[in-house]
Write a protein that holds these residues in place. Structure first.
Motif: not given
Length: 246
Positions: A171-177
């Motif tokens: 979720x941390x990576x995809x929310x930033x993307x």
């Protein structure tokens, strides 16, 4: 008011008022509708006698105090005009039915305001009519507000992705993307301005296993998501060669 259908006009205006007011009781309905019926039988006179004893007998109101209290409230509300007050309960009041034009609309509005909570009173204060249409400009403003898009924060996107089932790391990576991608294109889905970002997050998460998130940074003309599979493939081949060596 249409002269051809005065009963309908009076009835409609009365129920419009009764629907909003919290003080209208069955006794008020009985008195007012008998006044309409009596005037109808008299041929719709401007003023007519309205004897309390007769009204009480026809409507079944047993107490004179109950009758006179309700009658005075109808006068106060402006739906009945008291032209001449009777000397006692055995003599008739001379009354007139109020015409529901702009003047009575204002009277009804003021009456309703007196019985409304302060918050509701503000909404209709300064209105010319209870049934006054909402201006088109007001409707347009409301529609514009409904269409106004508020950009989500990174934390909001992160929490929504966790709610949709991604673990904290993913979720941390995809929310930033997600944030970087749509921030770079002006928060558009294709050529259309985004309206509901949570729906877009749902599609992003649902396609997570088959869709590599678009990246802003480029490596040799390719996005990061396009280069990762090749790197992983090289590492996998090296590992297999080492295993065969053993």
């Amino acid at each position: 008011m249409s002269n051809s259908t005065p009963i309908f006009a009076y009835t409609r205006a009365w129920f419009d008022f009764a629907f909003i007011s919290n003080d209208v009781k069955p006794v008020h309905h009985a008195i007012y509708f008998y006044a309409i019926q009596l005037n109808n039988m008299l041929g719709w006179k401007e003023t007519f006698g309205f004897p309390a004893s007769q009204v009480m007998e026809v409507t079944g109101i047993a107490s004179y105090n109950t009758y006179i209290k309700a009658f005075r409230e109808l006068v106060d509300w402006g739906v009945i005009k008291l032209i001449r007050k009777s000397e006692n309960q055995y003599k008739a009041n001379l009354i007139a039915l109020s015409k529901f034009d702009e003047s009575i609309d204002k009277s009804l509005t003021n009456s309703v305001l007196n019985h409304m909570p302060d918050q509701e009173r503000i909404k209709v204060k300064n209105s010319d009519s209870i049934d006054k249409p909402i201006p088109d400009t007001y409707k347009s403003t409301n529609k514009e507000k409904e269409r106004e898009f508020i950009r989500p924060t990174l934390d909001e996107i992160y929490n929504e992705m966790k709610f949709k089932g991604l673990n904290e790391k993913r979720a941390g990576r995809e929310s930033k993307n997600f944030f970087d991608y749509y921030e770079s294109n002006g928060w558009r889905v294709g050529k259309v301005k985004m309206k509901k970002w949570k729906n877009t997050v749902s599609r992003w998460v649902n396609n997570d296993h088959n869709f590599k998130s678009p990246q802003i940074s480029k490596q040799n003309g390719k996005s990061k998501s396009e280069t990762e599979p090749a790197i992983n493939g090289t590492r996998q081949s090296e590992a297999e060669s080492n295993l065969r060596g053993f």
